[in-house]
Each structure stands twice: as C-alpha cells, then as structure tokens.
Motif scaffolding. Structure first.
Motif, PDB file in Angstrom:
ATOM      1  N   SER A  88      39.365  29.127  48.675  1.00 22.62           N
ATOM      2  CA  SER A  88      39.477  30.224  47.705  1.00 22.62           C
ATOM      3  C   SER A  88      38.117  30.675  47.179  1.00 22.62           C
ATOM      4  O   SER A  88      37.950  31.834  46.812  1.00 22.62           O
ATOM      5  N   ASP A 262      49.361  29.515  45.923  1.00 22.76           N
ATOM      6  CA  ASP A 262      48.568  28.550  46.701  1.00 22.76           C
ATOM      7  C   ASP A 262      48.965  27.109  46.394  1.00 22.76           C
ATOM      8  O   ASP A 262      49.100  26.283  47.304  1.00 22.76           O
ATOM      9  N   HIS A 266      50.255  24.158  48.886  1.00 23.79           N
ATOM     10  CA  HIS A 266      49.639  22.827  49.041  1.00 23.79           C
ATOM     11  C   HIS A 266      50.667  21.721  48.823  1.00 23.79           C
ATOM     12  O   HIS A 266      50.637  20.692  49.483  1.00 23.79           O
ATOM     13  N   HIS A 305      43.699  34.024  51.342  1.00 23.72           N
ATOM     14  CA  HIS A 305      44.070  33.320  52.578  1.00 23.72           C
ATOM     15  C   HIS A 305      45.540  32.972  52.461  1.00 23.72           C
ATOM     16  O   HIS A 305      46.150  33.154  51.395  1.00 23.72           O
ATOM     17  N   THR A 307      48.426  29.911  52.542  1.00 24.38           N
ATOM     18  CA  THR A 307      48.463  28.460  52.280  1.00 24.38           C
ATOM     19  C   THR A 307      49.778  27.853  52.751  1.00 24.38           C
ATOM     20  O   THR A 307      50.851  28.385  52.461  1.00 24.38           O
ATOM     21  N   HIS A 340      45.267  25.237  53.951  1.00 27.36           N
ATOM     22  CA  HIS A 340      45.289  26.681  54.200  1.00 27.36           C
ATOM     23  C   HIS A 340      45.461  26.944  55.686  1.00 27.36           C
ATOM     24  O   HIS A 340      45.307  26.033  56.503  1.00 27.36           O
TER      25      HIS A 340
END
Ligand code: MG
Ligand code: ZN
Length: 376
Positions: A88, A262, A266, A305, A307, A340
């Motif tokens: 990030s 995000d 994760h 991006h 994730t 990611h």
C-alpha cells in the motif's frame, strides 16, 4: 441584440473559460471569486479492492451500488518499483507523486529522496486538503500523501509530519501515534497549538467556527471493522469533510480511504471484505452526490492493489466416487493468498475531465492526470 444581452453573452463566454486553477486571464477580469471555486477533486481509494471485491458489492447489496453511477472506467496496473506485487505504501506513493517506488516507501523515491506530493503542491497553491481513513490516519495509504519517510513502520514520525503538513481536515484512527510515543511528546497538544479543533470521540462532533482546521482521531489504532459494528464513520466523515472544505471557498483535494477492504482480504474473511466494500461504496455515493451538484468537481475511485486473491466462486461439493458438483447459484467468497496480488484494479471517474481516466495504464498515470487537470 440589446446591450444587456450582449453583456450576458460575454459573461457566459467568460464563465465557460474558467480553468481549474483559475489562471484564465479572461475570468480574472470578471471575478476572482468564481475562478477560485473552479475545481475540486475527491479521490477515494479502496485499499485492496479488486474486481471480485467490487463484484461483491453487486451480489451482496439490495440496491444498485454507487459504482454504477460512473460514466468512465479504466484499469490500473499496480506493480511497484521493486516488486511485481505492490504494497500500500508504494501503491499510494504512485498516486501521490507519480513515481514508482519500493514497497514500504512513504512519499520517497527508489533512492529514499522525498518527492513533493500532489496534495502538498496544491496546498501551497491555496487549495484546501483533507484525509480520511478507517485505519490509523498515519497508515501507509493516507501517509503517502503528506509524509516522507523511508519506511511505513515509522508511524510516530509520520504523525509528527501530519501535524505540520498544512492539512485542513483529517479523520481516522491512530491517536496512539500522537500520544503514546517513545519521545513522550503529546502531538495532540501540538495539533491544538497549531490551530486544530480535535475530537477523539465522534465524527459527529462539530467544531465551533473559530477553528479553521479540524481533526478527528477516533481510535488508538485502526477503527473497528464494519462487520463487527463500526458505525457509518466513513460516509459521515466524507460528508463532513466535503462541507468543511467547500465552505473554505478555495478548490479542495480530499483523499478518502476504505482501508479495511484490504484487512478483510489479509484475514481471508469474506464477510469482512464484503461489508467494508459496501461501506466504501456509501462514501463513494456521498462524493458523487456532491459532484452532481457542483459540476467543476472530479470524483475518482480506485484501489492501490487487490488483496487476498479474492473471488466469488460457486459452491463445490464432492459426491460419491469423487464426483464434483458445483452450484452456480451459491456463492462462496474464497481466497488464494493471505497477501496481495498483482491483478489490475478498476478506476472510476465522474465529473470534470473524467474522460481522461479511460483506458489501461500504470497507477502513476493517475497522478499525471491529476497534474494535467490542475495545470489546465
Ligand atoms: Mg491502506
Ligand atoms: Zn495489505
């Protein structure tokens, strides 16, 4: 044509020539006030929001998502200066400086040299600026717009740099980085000494009009996840920031981050990802509502991006003799990684100069387009 009609035609001609930063000499002769209000940019970043996360807003919402309101869509290639898969910090530094840098870098280039960010530059030109996030406000994404440090883990230094950054409004978590510090300095005192109204309880608290800078630090670190009970902080903060910045009478640049899409990726928790994406979409709606009424406003939504390698696959069952059946009407949020991925991410644009965001391009191009628009 009467004299009044000729005058009106001239005024309309002048108004049609308003440029984003008010540099048109024609308009300066007519009204400096009008030229100062010529452009606002609201930039919303869904951290980790790839196309499957976006799709979840369509399959898990009862109403049409606000993403459908955008006339222009592009795709952003997210690799960083050091890796095929960005983090990030490098992702947001690409947006804020136009430079591909290494993973972990905050507002610095590959050689750790500080690079002036778009918000710093606009701030020095008289624009008002604001940052909102559901993470700590010192976390990598917002930090990349106002701080310059070689590593994203330096959150105490990032907090210090925020205080002196010239920002007009910020809201998010992270008061630990201002208070419980290794140098024992209380940077909430410094904020107040530098003219900030500060609240640590609720985004709904309104400052009295004697403060011209507002700050909300509403959790020790990140805010609560949406699926565990966070309120409508993100859309409420977006609305409040827009009202506050709009009232300043100068153009503004507001960065809004849906940070925890995000974090859900994760954690490989589908419900986390989905609720954060729907929450982010609400904030997008607030920005679009404003832009619809203020036509010189540009709204851009993207992600740094993807994730989780997230997808929405059909439920799969193994029957007798290892036969596999798939139910294409039963979606199972699934993940291929706890990190990611390199998948391209969507870019949505609405309003002034939005068409420039059409196409497939590097993430640094988003910075370049912002620069082009504000230099017109
Ligand atoms: Mg982030
Ligand atoms: Zn991440």
């Amino acid at each position: 044509m009467s004299r009044i009609s000729v005058y009106l035609v001239l005024v309309i001609f002048f108004l049609a020539n308003i440029s984003c930063n008010g540099k048109s000499q024609l308009i300066e002769k007519v009204s400096l006030d009008t030229s100062n209000k010529a452009c606002n940019i609201i930039f919303l970043i869904g951290d980790g929001m790839g196309l499957s996360q976006l799709s979840s807003a369509y399959f898990y919402s009862e109403s049409e998502p606000n993403f459908s309101r955008f006339p222009v869509i592009g795709l952003s290639k997210t690799r960083s200066g050091s890796h095929k898969i960005t983090d990030s910090a490098a992702g947001a530094t690409a947006f804020s400086t136009g430079k591909k840098t290494y993973n972990g870098a905050i507002g610095v280039d590959m050689d750790t040299n500080a690079v002036v960010t778009i918000t710093e530059e606009l701030s020095s030109m008289g624009w008002a600026t604001g940052y909102i996030s559901t993470s700590s406000i010192t976390h990598a994404t917002p930090a990349s717009f106002y701080a310059h440090v070689p590593s994203r883990i330096m959150q105490e230094e990032i907090a210090k740099q925020l205080v002196y950054s010239g920002v007009n409004f910020f809201a998010g978590g992270g008061y630990n980085w201002f208070i419980n510090r290794s140098d024992s300095v209380d940077y909430t005192d410094t904020l107040k000494a530098n003219g900030f109204f500060l609240d640590t309880n609720s985004i709904l608290k309104v400052a009295d009009s004697s403060f011209d800078k507002w700050a909300y630090l509403l959790a020790p670190d990140g805010l609560q996840p949406k699926h565990l009970g966070r309120d409508d902080f993100l859309s409420q903060a977006t609305e409040k920031a827009i009202q506050f910045l709009d009232a300043k009478g100068s153009p503004f640049f507001l960065v809004v981050e849906g940070s925890q899409i995000d974090w859900g990726g994760h954690a490989n928790i589908g419900e986390y990802v989905i609720q954060e994406t729907l929450d982010f979409d609400k904030a997008v709606g607030v920005a679009l509502d404003y832009a619809q009424k203020h036509e010189n406003t540009l709204v851009v939504v993207t992600a740094d991006h993807e994730t989780g390698g997230f997808t929405l696959a059909g439920e799969q069952n193994v029957g007798p003799f290892m036969t596999i059946s798939r139910d294409y009407n039963s979606l199972v949020p699934s993940f291929s990684t706890g990190g990611h991925s390199c998948a391209m991410v969507p870019v949505f644009a609405y309003g002034k100069s939005a068409k420039l965001f059409s196409g497939v391009y590097e993430n640094t191009n988003i910075y370049s387009i912002f620069k082009e628009i504000v230099s017109q």
